[in-house]
Design a protein around this motif. Structure first.
Motif, PDB file in Angstrom:
ATOM      1  N   LEU A  24       0.898  -1.276  -0.025  1.00  0.00           N
ATOM      2  CA  LEU A  24       0.058  -0.095   0.034  1.00  0.00           C
ATOM      3  C   LEU A  24       0.867   1.250  -0.021  1.00  0.00           C
ATOM      4  O   LEU A  24       1.803   1.229   0.758  1.00  0.00           O
ATOM      5  CB  LEU A  24      -0.952  -0.082   1.347  1.00  0.00           C
ATOM      6  CG  LEU A  24      -1.737   1.312   1.275  1.00  0.00           C
ATOM      7  CD1 LEU A  24      -2.713   1.395   0.060  1.00  0.00           C
ATOM      8  CD2 LEU A  24      -2.549   1.182   2.715  1.00  0.00           C
ATOM      9  N   ARG A  25       0.808   2.012  -0.955  1.00  0.00           N
ATOM     10  CA  ARG A  25       1.602   3.271  -1.093  1.00  0.00           C
ATOM     11  C   ARG A  25       0.726   4.491  -0.613  1.00  0.00           C
ATOM     12  O   ARG A  25      -0.349   4.731  -1.212  1.00  0.00           O
ATOM     13  CB  ARG A  25       1.916   3.437  -2.627  1.00  0.00           C
ATOM     14  CG  ARG A  25       3.102   2.426  -2.995  1.00  0.00           C
ATOM     15  CD  ARG A  25       3.334   2.479  -4.480  1.00  0.00           C
ATOM     16  NE  ARG A  25       4.343   1.584  -4.733  1.00  0.00           N
ATOM     17  CZ  ARG A  25       4.378   0.200  -4.669  1.00  0.00           C
ATOM     18  NH1 ARG A  25       3.369  -0.621  -4.432  1.00  0.00           N
ATOM     19  NH2 ARG A  25       5.518  -0.438  -5.145  1.00  0.00           N
ATOM     20  N   VAL A  26       1.306   5.222   0.363  1.00  0.00           N
ATOM     21  CA  VAL A  26       0.723   6.060   0.799  1.00  0.00           C
ATOM     22  C   VAL A  26       1.108   7.586   0.521  1.00  0.00           C
ATOM     23  O   VAL A  26       2.146   7.936   0.481  1.00  0.00           O
ATOM     24  CB  VAL A  26       0.735   6.053   2.453  1.00  0.00           C
ATOM     25  CG1 VAL A  26      -0.115   7.326   3.326  1.00  0.00           C
ATOM     26  CG2 VAL A  26      -0.003   4.816   2.985  1.00  0.00           C
ATOM     27  N   GLY A  27       0.101   8.431   0.050  1.00  0.00           N
ATOM     28  CA  GLY A  27       0.663   9.913  -0.108  1.00  0.00           C
ATOM     29  C   GLY A  27       0.334  10.598   1.143  1.00  0.00           C
ATOM     30  O   GLY A  27       1.538  10.701   1.925  1.00  0.00           O
ATOM     31  N   THR A  41      -4.126  -1.032   7.033  1.00  0.00           N
ATOM     32  CA  THR A  41      -3.883  -2.665   6.823  1.00  0.00           C
ATOM     33  C   THR A  41      -3.248  -2.993   5.501  1.00  0.00           C
ATOM     34  O   THR A  41      -3.952  -2.604   4.520  1.00  0.00           O
ATOM     35  CB  THR A  41      -4.750  -3.352   7.388  1.00  0.00           C
ATOM     36  OG1 THR A  41      -5.262  -3.219   8.644  1.00  0.00           O
ATOM     37  CG2 THR A  41      -4.190  -4.908   7.361  1.00  0.00           C
ATOM     38  N   ALA A  42      -2.396  -3.537   5.292  1.00  0.00           N
ATOM     39  CA  ALA A  42      -1.607  -4.057   4.186  1.00  0.00           C
ATOM     40  C   ALA A  42      -0.970  -5.275   4.167  1.00  0.00           C
ATOM     41  O   ALA A  42      -0.623  -5.823   5.310  1.00  0.00           O
ATOM     42  CB  ALA A  42      -0.437  -3.209   3.574  1.00  0.00           C
ATOM     43  N   PRO A  43      -1.364  -6.542   3.308  1.00  0.00           N
ATOM     44  CA  PRO A  43      -0.807  -7.833   3.437  1.00  0.00           C
ATOM     45  C   PRO A  43       0.524  -7.722   3.875  1.00  0.00           C
ATOM     46  O   PRO A  43       1.281  -8.621   4.338  1.00  0.00           O
ATOM     47  CB  PRO A  43      -1.117  -8.508   1.950  1.00  0.00           C
ATOM     48  CG  PRO A  43      -2.235  -7.754   1.769  1.00  0.00           C
ATOM     49  CD  PRO A  43      -2.019  -6.395   2.014  1.00  0.00           C
ATOM     50  N   THR A  44       1.632  -6.940   3.115  1.00  0.00           N
ATOM     51  CA  THR A  44       3.132  -6.890   3.092  1.00  0.00           C
ATOM     52  C   THR A  44       3.489  -5.689   3.763  1.00  0.00           C
ATOM     53  O   THR A  44       4.109  -5.605   4.833  1.00  0.00           O
ATOM     54  CB  THR A  44       3.642  -7.335   1.689  1.00  0.00           C
ATOM     55  OG1 THR A  44       3.081  -8.585   1.147  1.00  0.00           O
ATOM     56  CG2 THR A  44       5.072  -7.503   1.837  1.00  0.00           C
ATOM     57  N   ASN A  45       3.685  -4.722   2.701  1.00  0.00           N
ATOM     58  CA  ASN A  45       4.187  -3.283   3.181  1.00  0.00           C
ATOM     59  C   ASN A  45       3.285  -2.020   3.150  1.00  0.00           C
ATOM     60  O   ASN A  45       2.277  -2.020   2.309  1.00  0.00           O
ATOM     61  CB  ASN A  45       5.368  -3.017   2.251  1.00  0.00           C
ATOM     62  CG  ASN A  45       6.387  -3.886   2.236  1.00  0.00           C
ATOM     63  OD1 ASN A  45       7.134  -4.216   3.374  1.00  0.00           O
ATOM     64  ND2 ASN A  45       6.704  -4.767   1.027  1.00  0.00           N
ATOM     65  N   ILE A  46       3.530  -1.264   4.085  1.00  0.00           N
ATOM     66  CA  ILE A  46       2.804   0.194   4.005  1.00  0.00           C
ATOM     67  C   ILE A  46       3.844   1.376   3.787  1.00  0.00           C
ATOM     68  O   ILE A  46       4.985   1.369   4.408  1.00  0.00           O
ATOM     69  CB  ILE A  46       2.144   0.587   5.157  1.00  0.00           C
ATOM     70  CG1 ILE A  46       0.911  -0.253   5.520  1.00  0.00           C
ATOM     71  CG2 ILE A  46       1.640   2.020   5.227  1.00  0.00           C
ATOM     72  CD1 ILE A  46       0.308  -0.372   7.151  1.00  0.00           C
ATOM     73  N   LEU A  47       4.078   1.542   2.347  1.00  0.00           N
ATOM     74  CA  LEU A  47       5.201   2.512   2.043  1.00  0.00           C
ATOM     75  C   LEU A  47       4.724   3.835   1.865  1.00  0.00           C
ATOM     76  O   LEU A  47       3.698   4.220   1.590  1.00  0.00           O
ATOM     77  CB  LEU A  47       5.526   1.976   0.581  1.00  0.00           C
ATOM     78  CG  LEU A  47       5.784   0.432   0.546  1.00  0.00           C
ATOM     79  CD1 LEU A  47       6.079  -0.011  -0.930  1.00  0.00           C
ATOM     80  CD2 LEU A  47       7.116   0.105   1.339  1.00  0.00           C
ATOM     81  N   ALA A  48       5.658   4.832   1.969  1.00  0.00           N
ATOM     82  CA  ALA A  48       5.463   6.041   1.590  1.00  0.00           C
ATOM     83  C   ALA A  48       5.644   6.405   0.108  1.00  0.00           C
ATOM     84  O   ALA A  48       6.631   5.806  -0.613  1.00  0.00           O
ATOM     85  CB  ALA A  48       6.648   7.097   2.299  1.00  0.00           C
ATOM     86  N   SER A  49       4.673   7.274  -0.533  1.00  0.00           N
ATOM     87  CA  SER A  49       4.923   7.074  -2.127  1.00  0.00           C
ATOM     88  C   SER A  49       5.907   7.969  -2.505  1.00  0.00           C
ATOM     89  O   SER A  49       6.513   8.013  -3.544  1.00  0.00           O
ATOM     90  CB  SER A  49       3.720   7.542  -2.564  1.00  0.00           C
ATOM     91  OG  SER A  49       3.460   8.952  -2.267  1.00  0.00           O
TER      92      SER A  49
END
Length: 75
Positions: A24-27, A41-49
């Motif tokens: 999940l890419r978060v702005g 919630t994300a299955p693998t990663n919560i990422l900064a876009s």
């Protein structure tokens, strides 16, 4: 809903977000009320876009990255 790229939202209410994609890419996610809830919630990663991306919660904040990292900048 199908989304590509990154997710951004601002509200005085609560935000409940569950990704079905691995990453999940978060702005920018922002909830301004002291009683708000942000649950991501994300299955693998919560990422900064990108640099400067982030999550702000005036109330409760829960982040769950199943098998990965939280906060790394996505490529």
């Amino acid at each position: 809903m199908t989304a590509f790229g990154s997710f951004s939202a601002t509200t005085a209410g609560s935000i409940y977000l569950q990704s079905t994609a691995d990453d999940l890419r978060v702005g920018r996610i922002r909830a301004t009320s002291p009683t708000s809830v942000v649950d991501v919630t994300a299955p693998t990663n919560i990422l900064a876009s990108a640099a400067g991306s982030g999550i702000e919660a005036a109330g409760s904040l829960t982040l769950l990255a199943g098998n990965g990292d939280i906060g790394a900048v996505s490529r």
